[in-house]
Design a protein around this motif. Structure first.
Motif: not given
Length: 67
Positions: A20, A23-24, A27, A29-32, A38
């Motif tokens: 994760l 990925k952050l 990219r 555009i991805h958010t946490y 969640t």
């Protein structure tokens, strides 16, 4: 890696080697979202599905028809 939840603005920490975190970094555009948010969104979604008024909107692609 320090991350901030987009829903509750809670600051958390992810290991630098975590998928994760990668990925952050790669990219933007991805958010946490933290695990509390969640879980809360998941519970509310399941409650809406249980009412029968919630419809999943899917695209018309052929791959979606097989889903």
């Amino acid at each position: 890696m320090r991350v901030k939840c987009v829903m509750c603005d809670q600051i958390g920490k992810l290991p630098d080697e975590a998928p994760l975190a990668k990925k952050l970094r790669n990219r933007p555009i991805h958010t946490y979202m933290c695990s509390i948010c969640t879980d809360r969104i998941g519970e509310k979604t399941l409650a809406r599905v249980a009412t029968g008024n919630f419809i999943f909107r899917r695209s018309s692609h052929t791959i979606e028809k097989e889903f």
